[in-house]
Design a protein around this motif. Structure first.
Motif, short mmCIF file in Angstrom:
data_model
loop_
_atom_site.label_atom_id
_atom_site.label_comp_id
_atom_site.label_asym_id
_atom_site.label_seq_id
_atom_site.Cartn_x
_atom_site.Cartn_y
_atom_site.Cartn_z
N ARG A 47 132.04 52.40 -40.05
CA ARG A 47 131.02 51.42 -40.23
C ARG A 47 129.79 51.82 -39.51
O ARG A 47 129.67 52.36 -38.47
CB ARG A 47 131.59 50.14 -39.67
CG ARG A 47 130.49 49.44 -38.87
CD ARG A 47 130.76 48.10 -38.61
NE ARG A 47 130.46 47.77 -37.32
CZ ARG A 47 129.43 47.14 -36.94
NH1 ARG A 47 128.57 46.79 -37.80
NH2 ARG A 47 129.27 46.87 -35.73
N THR A 48 129.49 51.60 -40.04
CA THR A 48 128.25 51.82 -39.32
C THR A 48 127.45 50.54 -39.23
O THR A 48 127.74 49.54 -39.83
CB THR A 48 127.34 52.86 -39.99
OG1 THR A 48 126.96 52.34 -41.24
CG2 THR A 48 128.08 54.14 -40.18
N THR A 49 126.41 50.55 -38.45
CA THR A 49 125.60 49.36 -38.30
C THR A 49 124.59 49.27 -39.42
O THR A 49 124.39 50.20 -40.18
CB THR A 49 124.83 49.41 -36.98
OG1 THR A 49 123.93 50.50 -37.03
CG2 THR A 49 125.78 49.59 -35.81
N ALA A 50 123.89 48.18 -39.48
CA ALA A 50 122.82 48.03 -40.46
C ALA A 50 121.65 48.93 -40.08
O ALA A 50 121.53 49.37 -38.96
CB ALA A 50 122.36 46.58 -40.51
N PRO A 51 120.77 49.23 -41.04
CA PRO A 51 119.73 50.20 -40.80
C PRO A 51 118.58 49.65 -39.99
O PRO A 51 118.39 48.47 -39.88
CB PRO A 51 119.26 50.54 -42.21
CG PRO A 51 119.53 49.32 -42.98
CD PRO A 51 120.71 48.65 -42.34
N ALA A 52 117.78 50.57 -39.50
CA ALA A 52 116.62 50.15 -38.72
C ALA A 52 115.52 49.65 -39.63
O ALA A 52 114.80 48.72 -39.30
CB ALA A 52 116.11 51.31 -37.88
N THR A 53 115.35 50.28 -40.79
CA THR A 53 114.29 49.81 -41.68
C THR A 53 114.80 49.48 -43.06
O THR A 53 114.07 48.95 -43.86
CB THR A 53 113.20 50.89 -41.83
OG1 THR A 53 113.79 52.09 -42.32
CG2 THR A 53 112.55 51.15 -40.49
N SER A 124 110.71 55.19 -32.64
CA SER A 124 111.09 53.79 -32.46
C SER A 124 112.35 53.46 -33.24
O SER A 124 113.22 52.71 -32.77
CB SER A 124 109.95 52.87 -32.91
OG SER A 124 108.76 53.11 -32.19
N VAL A 125 112.46 54.02 -34.44
CA VAL A 125 113.67 53.82 -35.25
C VAL A 125 114.88 54.40 -34.52
O VAL A 125 115.97 53.81 -34.50
CB VAL A 125 113.51 54.47 -36.64
CG1 VAL A 125 114.83 54.43 -37.41
CG2 VAL A 125 112.42 53.76 -37.43
N LEU A 126 114.69 55.57 -33.90
CA LEU A 126 115.78 56.18 -33.14
C LEU A 126 116.21 55.29 -31.98
O LEU A 126 117.41 55.14 -31.71
CB LEU A 126 115.35 57.55 -32.63
CG LEU A 126 116.37 58.30 -31.74
CD1 LEU A 126 117.68 58.51 -32.50
CD2 LEU A 126 115.79 59.63 -31.28
N VAL A 127 115.25 54.67 -31.30
CA VAL A 127 115.58 53.75 -30.21
C VAL A 127 116.40 52.58 -30.75
O VAL A 127 117.38 52.15 -30.12
CB VAL A 127 114.30 53.25 -29.50
CG1 VAL A 127 114.63 52.13 -28.52
CG2 VAL A 127 113.61 54.40 -28.78
N PRO A 175 117.67 44.99 -33.64
CA PRO A 175 116.43 44.23 -33.78
C PRO A 175 115.85 43.80 -32.43
O PRO A 175 114.63 43.73 -32.28
CB PRO A 175 116.86 43.02 -34.62
CG PRO A 175 118.06 43.47 -35.37
CD PRO A 175 118.77 44.43 -34.46
N LEU A 176 116.72 43.50 -31.47
CA LEU A 176 116.23 43.11 -30.14
C LEU A 176 115.40 44.22 -29.51
O LEU A 176 114.31 43.97 -28.98
CB LEU A 176 117.41 42.75 -29.24
CG LEU A 176 117.06 42.38 -27.80
CD1 LEU A 176 116.17 41.14 -27.77
CD2 LEU A 176 118.32 42.16 -26.97
N LEU A 210 107.56 45.32 -35.29
CA LEU A 210 107.77 43.91 -35.59
C LEU A 210 108.34 43.74 -37.00
O LEU A 210 109.26 42.94 -37.22
CB LEU A 210 106.44 43.16 -35.46
CG LEU A 210 106.51 41.63 -35.52
CD1 LEU A 210 107.38 41.09 -34.40
CD2 LEU A 210 105.11 41.03 -35.43
N ILE A 211 107.83 44.53 -37.94
CA ILE A 211 108.34 44.47 -39.31
C ILE A 211 109.80 44.93 -39.35
O ILE A 211 110.64 44.32 -40.02
CB ILE A 211 107.48 45.34 -40.24
CG1 ILE A 211 106.09 44.72 -40.41
CG2 ILE A 211 108.14 45.51 -41.60
CD1 ILE A 211 105.11 45.58 -41.18
N VAL A 212 110.10 46.00 -38.61
CA VAL A 212 111.48 46.50 -38.55
C VAL A 212 112.42 45.42 -38.04
O VAL A 212 113.50 45.17 -38.61
CB VAL A 212 111.57 47.76 -37.66
CG1 VAL A 212 113.01 48.09 -37.31
CG2 VAL A 212 110.92 48.95 -38.35
N ALA A 213 112.02 44.75 -36.97
CA ALA A 213 112.87 43.71 -36.37
C ALA A 213 113.07 42.55 -37.33
O ALA A 213 114.21 42.10 -37.56
CB ALA A 213 112.26 43.22 -35.06
#
Length: 445
Positions: A47-53, A124-127, A175-176, A210-213
């Motif tokens: 599983r993986t987690t949901a995507p960053a974008t 930022s996506v990597l973070v 997202p946090l 902010l859009i990513v979150a």
């Protein structure tokens, strides 16, 4: 080997690798499973987690590499997929056009600034993905890799959370961290002039994070918000499958909303651009983007639902029921004689033993296929056998994800299946496991 003692087509046994434990998967077609014969009465193969974008497509196998290896933070490899360079070029071009209006004095140098923005954004996506990874490692969930790709990032977590609370935390931390980054960049904007390169970069990074979150907090699978919704429904009902079904259907509804709503918002000027300034190219671009996002969300929701159903069926995949009955033969036994004994015993595999009866090797099915009938009386089975190596002895009690993970750790075409006492139970063929795995995926709910 079939019931006559003749080996099966080598394509069925040699070309297959053990299927990956259920993490993320793509749909496969159904193929009929052979009826395995074990050391006990025969049983049908069951599983993986949901995507960053953007949503992460699920896949059953971890690819070797998957792009350029950038490093191993926390021991987890981070890859940049080739598709990232396409997005980086697109961001550079689009953001460069915006810089031409805001900072025209930059000239051609605006594209260097835009490229820096593209790299910083994916940093930022990597973070965001590292937040998921650290949380997974904290919960003792193995992470196969992180990949930066076309629509964001993917953290490939190999196992599901065992409680709804952990599931919620694991999804929420991404997202946090994006919100935290947006806040940090917002503070940086206050310390810089708005019409400068640092000011524009910080503003762009603040808005993009902010859009990513916000995007990832939307309550539909496979987004982070969907996993959070799944955790809440799981907690209320006590059934993880119920949570998955609810979040997957919300995800599909979200896909339809994106497909229809995004072009409408752009056309009405709700996104900040006056309707009279919107050209035909802009409308086409927004419609195309909406279609791509909707397709990814819809597909990801369906994959999440299918994988949840597969996880419910994985316990049916047991080494005991998939094992082929085997006969022991000594290394100098002619192949024709060994096949005769197997045929008389109704067995489909051969195990080479020493004079004390201890197993030393497995006769490879693919090697048997390559020996013509007229030569089989003159070929000893020892020349066709593979020595038993570490990891090639499988407990008859292994089942489900534990079985798939064990086979993946030591890839082979055949494994010796043993009882807890060490007694030989039979031989497990990777081809049989593959067919049973595909059959479980294709079985109607």
């Amino acid at each position: 080997m079939d019931d006559s003692g003749k080996p099966q087509d080598p394509e069925e046994s040699v070309q297959h690798r053990p299927p990956e434990p259920a993490t993320e998967t793509e749909e496969r077609g159904a193929t009929p499973a052979d009826e395995p014969t074990g050391g006990a009465p025969d049983n049908e193969a069951p599983r993986t987690t949901a995507p960053a974008t953007a949503p992460k497509p699920e896949a059953p196998e971890a690819k070797k590499g998957g792009g350029i290896l950038m490093g191993r933070p926390f021991g987890v490899p981070v890859y940049v997929a080739p598709s990232w360079f396409v997005v980086a070029a697109l961001i550079t071009w689009v953001f460069g056009g915006q810089l031409e209006r805001v900072l025209p004095e930059l000239g051609a140098a605006r594209y260097l600034v835009s490229l820096f923005f593209a790299v910083a954004f994916y940093g930022s996506v990597l973070v965001h993905e590292l937040a998921h990874t650290v949380a997974a490692l904290r919960f003792k969930l193995p992470v196969r890799r992180i990949q930066l790709q076309f629509f964001g990032g993917v953290s490939e977590i190999e196992k599901e959370s065992d409680t709804p609370g952990r599931e919620f935390i694991l999804a929420f931390v991404g997202p946090l961290l994006s919100l935290v980054l947006a806040g940090v960049f917002s503070l940086g904007m206050r310390m810089t002039e708005p019409d400068t390169v640092p000011g524009v970069l910080l503003a762009g990074l603040m808005i993009s994070n902010l859009i990513v979150a916000v995007f990832n907090l939307l309550p539909g699978l496979p987004l982070d918000g969907g996993r959070m919704l799944r955790a809440v429904v799981w907690k209320i009902t006590g059934k993880p499958m119920t949570g998955t079904i609810a979040a997957a259907w919300v995800g599909r509804a979200l896909a339809v909303t994106v497909l229809i709503g995004l072009p409408l918002l752009t056309h009405t000027g709700a996104l900040g651009t006056a309707p009279e300034e919107i050209g035909g190219t802009d409308s086409l671009t927004d419609a195309l983007l909406a279609a791509i996002l909707a397709a990814i969300i819809w597909t990801g929701a369906g994959n999440s639902l299918r994988m949840a159903r597969l996880r419910e069926r994985l316990p049916d995949l047991t080494a005991r029921t998939l094992t082929r009955r085997a006969v022991p033969v000594e290394t100098d036994t002619p192949l024709s004689e060994a096949l005769r004994r197997a045929n008389d015993a109704g067995a489909r595999a051969l195990v080479v033993v020493d004079r004390q009866g201890s197993p030393t090797a497995l006769v490879r099915e693919a090697a048997i296929v390559g020996v013509p009938d007229h030569r089989r009386p003159w070929v000893p089975v020892g020349t066709l056998a593979q020595d038993l190596k570490d990891g090639m002895r499988v407990s008859a009690e292994l089942a489900g994800e534990d079985l798939l993970e064990y086979l993946r750790a030591t890839p082979a075409t055949e494994y010796l299946v043993v009882e807890e006492t060490g007694e030989i139970y039979g031989v497990l063929s990777t081809a049989d496991v593959e067919r049973a795995f595909v059959s479980a995926m294709a079985r109607p709910s």
